[in-house]
Design a protein around this motif. Structure first.
Motif, PDB file in Angstrom:
ATOM      1  N   ILE A  14      -9.112   0.890   1.624  1.00  0.00           N
ATOM      2  CA  ILE A  14      -8.477   0.405   2.854  1.00  0.00           C
ATOM      3  C   ILE A  14      -6.956   0.325   2.715  1.00  0.00           C
ATOM      4  O   ILE A  14      -6.275  -0.244   3.574  1.00  0.00           O
ATOM      5  N   LEU A  68      -4.574   1.023   5.635  1.00  0.00           N
ATOM      6  CA  LEU A  68      -4.413   0.034   6.704  1.00  0.00           C
ATOM      7  C   LEU A  68      -3.259  -0.930   6.432  1.00  0.00           C
ATOM      8  O   LEU A  68      -2.950  -1.760   7.285  1.00  0.00           O
ATOM      9  N   ALA A  69      -2.648  -0.843   5.263  1.00  0.00           N
ATOM     10  CA  ALA A  69      -1.568  -1.772   4.918  1.00  0.00           C
ATOM     11  C   ALA A  69      -0.411  -1.667   5.907  1.00  0.00           C
ATOM     12  O   ALA A  69       0.276  -2.666   6.183  1.00  0.00           O
ATOM     13  N   LEU A  96      -6.232  -3.852  10.124  1.00  0.00           N
ATOM     14  CA  LEU A  96      -6.820  -4.595   9.006  1.00  0.00           C
ATOM     15  C   LEU A  96      -7.381  -5.934   9.493  1.00  0.00           C
ATOM     16  O   LEU A  96      -8.492  -6.330   9.099  1.00  0.00           O
ATOM     17  N   GLU A  97      -6.642  -6.613  10.356  1.00  0.00           N
ATOM     18  CA  GLU A  97      -7.118  -7.885  10.901  1.00  0.00           C
ATOM     19  C   GLU A  97      -8.379  -7.673  11.734  1.00  0.00           C
ATOM     20  O   GLU A  97      -9.326  -8.478  11.676  1.00  0.00           O
ATOM     21  N   ARG A 112     -11.357  -7.127   9.330  1.00  0.00           N
ATOM     22  CA  ARG A 112     -11.785  -8.384   8.697  1.00  0.00           C
ATOM     23  C   ARG A 112     -12.537  -9.269   9.696  1.00  0.00           C
ATOM     24  O   ARG A 112     -13.576  -9.850   9.372  1.00  0.00           O
ATOM     25  N   VAL A 153      -9.667   2.790  12.399  1.00  0.00           N
ATOM     26  CA  VAL A 153      -9.947   2.399  11.009  1.00  0.00           C
ATOM     27  C   VAL A 153     -10.753   3.498  10.326  1.00  0.00           C
ATOM     28  O   VAL A 153     -10.448   3.917   9.197  1.00  0.00           O
ATOM     29  N   THR A 188      -9.447   5.661   7.055  1.00  0.00           N
ATOM     30  CA  THR A 188     -10.038   5.274   5.765  1.00  0.00           C
ATOM     31  C   THR A 188     -11.264   6.087   5.376  1.00  0.00           C
ATOM     32  O   THR A 188     -11.766   5.931   4.261  1.00  0.00           O
ATOM     33  N   LEU A 243     -12.896  -4.732   1.239  1.00  0.00           N
ATOM     34  CA  LEU A 243     -12.147  -5.939   1.638  1.00  0.00           C
ATOM     35  C   LEU A 243     -12.147  -6.973   0.516  1.00  0.00           C
ATOM     36  O   LEU A 243     -11.119  -7.609   0.249  1.00  0.00           O
ATOM     37  N   ASP A 298      -9.814  -5.842  -2.192  1.00  0.00           N
ATOM     38  CA  ASP A 298      -8.433  -6.052  -1.743  1.00  0.00           C
ATOM     39  C   ASP A 298      -8.037  -7.522  -1.887  1.00  0.00           C
ATOM     40  O   ASP A 298      -6.921  -7.839  -2.304  1.00  0.00           O
TER      41      ASP A 298
END
Length: 416
Positions: A339, A342-343, A349-350, A353, A383, A387, A404, A407
C-alpha cells in the motif's frame, strides 16, 4: 469487708439496700468461666480457636476485663490510660491473628451485657438513680474501650499491611529477576506457586489528570488505589504486583484449580469497579520462566498499545498476526510496500482503513468520512488501480488487511 477491699471501694454504685453493685457479679472465677464458654459457643471466630487458646489468652484477658468492670462499678470511673495498655496489646495481637475487629467489639459488648443483666436483675424502684448512673458509666466505658480497641487494631493492621507489602514487593522483585525465593518464602510467609499468569497492565490517564483545577498527582494516586483495591478483591489478595499510576506487572498464582484467574470478564469487572478502562496482556508461565514471560507480556502490551486495540485482556493468540508482523525483515517490508503507493493519496488510505474497520460496509464508511457511498466506490477502485489489490475477492481483502497491519508496525515500531 476487710480493709483491702475497703481501700479499693471509694464510692461504689449500690443497689438492693446499699449492696455494692459489683457484688452481684458473683464469684470472679465462675463468671470468667461462664463468659469464656459463652464466647466459645456464640462468638466467631472464638469457635474456631484451639482449646489451649481459650484456656489461656482468652481466659486471662476476660479476667482482666472483668477486673476493669468491677473497678468501674466500685470507683465510678472509666479505665485509666495505664489500665488500657493491656487492652491495646491484646487488640494488636488479634489484628495480627486476623480476628475481625467487629468480633472483638461484639465480645466486649456481650461481656458487659451479661454483667449488666446480673446486676440489674436485683434492682428495685428505689435503685433508679443508681441504675441510671451505672448505665451512663457503662456507656462511657464502652465508648473508651471501643475507641481504644479500634485505634490499636487499625494501627497494627496498617503495620502488618506495610510489612506484607514490603515482603510482597521483595518477593515480586526476586521472581521477576529469576533469583531464588526459598529464604524469602520463610521470611515473608508468602507462598510461591508452581506457575503464574504473568500480566502486563496498562492504567490509562484520566481526563481529570489534565484538569488544571485539580492536583494531577492526587488524582493519579487515587486512581491507582482504586485499581489496587479492585485487584485485591478479585484475587483474594493472592496476586503479587508492582504497579505505578501508569501500570506495571502482576503475578497471579495459577497452579491450583480453585484459585481465581484473570479472564476478560474479570478484567472488565475490575475496570468497572475501579472506574478505569484497563488493558492487559497475559502470558502463562511456570515460576522459573517468569523473567522471560514478563518480557514477552510487556512486549505484547506495547504492541496492543501501538495498534490502538481497545481496552481488554489479550494473549498472544489474540494478536498473533500483528505480533509476527512486528518482527523486522524483508517479509514485513514487502507487505507494507503493497500500500506504499497510497502514501501520496491520504484520502485513499483513510478510505481503505475505514472500509476495513466498518466490516466492508460502504454506507458506514461514507457516514464516517462524510461522503456519498458512490464516492467510496470510486476511491476503492482507485485503491485497486494503484496497489493491485482486488477488493472484490476474499484474497484481496485479506492482503489489504495484512498490508495495513504491516504498515502500522513499520510506522509505530520502526523498521529496526
Amino acid at each position: 469487708m476487710n480493709s483491702s477491699a475497703m481501700d479499693r471501694i471509694h464510692n461504689p454504685l449500690t443497689i438492693a439496700d446499699g449492696r455494692a453493685a459489683s457484688s452481684f457479679l458473683g464469684n470472679a472465677d465462675e463468671l470468667v468461666s461462664q463468659l469464656v464458654n459463652y464466647f466459645a459457643e456464640n462468638v466467631m471466630p472464638c469457635q474456631a480457636l484451639p482449646s489451649e487458646a481459650m484456656r489461656g489468652d482468652v481466659t486471662e484477658f476476660t479476667r482482666r476485663c472483668l477486673a476493669l468492670a468491677m473497678e468501674m462499678l466500685d470507683k465510678r470511673t472509666t479505665p485509666s490510660e495505664q489500665q488500657l495498655v493491656a487492652l491495646r496489646a491484646a487488640s494488636a495481637q488479634h489484628a495480627r491473628e486476623g480476628v475481625p475487629v467487629g468480633t472483638l467489639l461484639r465480645a466486649y459488648a456481650e461481656g458487659f451485657r451479661i454483667g449488666f443483666e446480673l446486676v440489674v436483675g436485683q434492682v428495685t424502684a428505689a435503685d433508679l438513680a443508681e441504675v441510671v448512673a451505672g448505665t451512663r458509666l457503662l456507656l462511657r466505658t464502652l465508648e473508651v474501650i471501643n475507641a481504644t480497641v479500634t485505634s490499636a487494631y487499625l494501627d497494627e493492621q496498617r503495620q502488618v499491611a506495610k510489612e506484607h507489602q514490603t515482603g510482597a514487593q521483595t518477593m515480586m522483585s526476586a521472581l521477576l529477576s529469576g533469583h531464588g525465593v526459598g529464604a524469602l518464602t520463610r521470611q515473608t510467609g508468602i507462598r510461591v506457586a508452581d506457575s503464574y499468569q504473568v500480566v502486563a497492565l496498562m492504567i490509562p490517564e484520566l481526563a481529570e489528570e489534565h484538569d488544571p483545577r485539580v492536583d494531577a498527582q492526587v488524582v493519579a494516586r487515587r486512581k491507582l488505589r482504586r485499581v489496587q483495591a479492585a485487584l485485591a478483591d478479585a484475587f483474594a489478595s493472592r496476586s503479587l504486583a508492582l504497579l505505578s499510576t501508569n501500570g506495571g506487572t502482576l503475578l497471579i498464582p495459577s497452579d491450583e484449580p480453585d484459585l481465581p484467574r484473570l479472564t476478560g470478564d474479570v478484567l472488565a469487572t475490575i475496570s468497572a469497579t475501579s472506574g478505569v478502562e484497563l488493558t492487559a496482556t497475559m502470558v502463562p508461565a511456570p515460576t522459573e520462566q517468569i523473567p522471560q514471560a514478563t518480557e514477552e507480556a510487556h512486549e505484547l502490551l506495547e504492541l496492543v498499545r501501538g495498534i490502538a486495540k481497545p481496552a481488554g485482556l489479550y494473549e498472544l493468540s489474540d494478536v498473533a498476526i500483528e505480533y509476527q508482523l512486528t518482527r523486522p525483515g524483508p517479509a514485513r517490508e514487502h507487505l507494507a510496500g503493497v500500500i506504499a503507493p497510497l502514501a501520496t493519496h491520504p484520502e485513499l488510505l483513510e478510505t481503505l482503513r475505514t472500509y476495513m474497520a466498518t466490516g466492508l460496509n460502504r454506507k458506514a464508511t461514507g457516514r464516517r468520512l462524510h461522503v456519498h457511498p458512490n464516492t467510496i466506490d470510486y476511491r476503492l477502485r482507485r485503491v485497486s488501480g494503484l496497489t493491485d489489490l482486488d477488493l472484490t475477492t476474499a484474497e484481496g481483502i485479506l492482503r489489504a488487511r495484512i498490508a495495513l497491519l504491516a504498515d502500522d508496525m513499520v510506522h509505530t515500531r520502526g523498521a529496526a
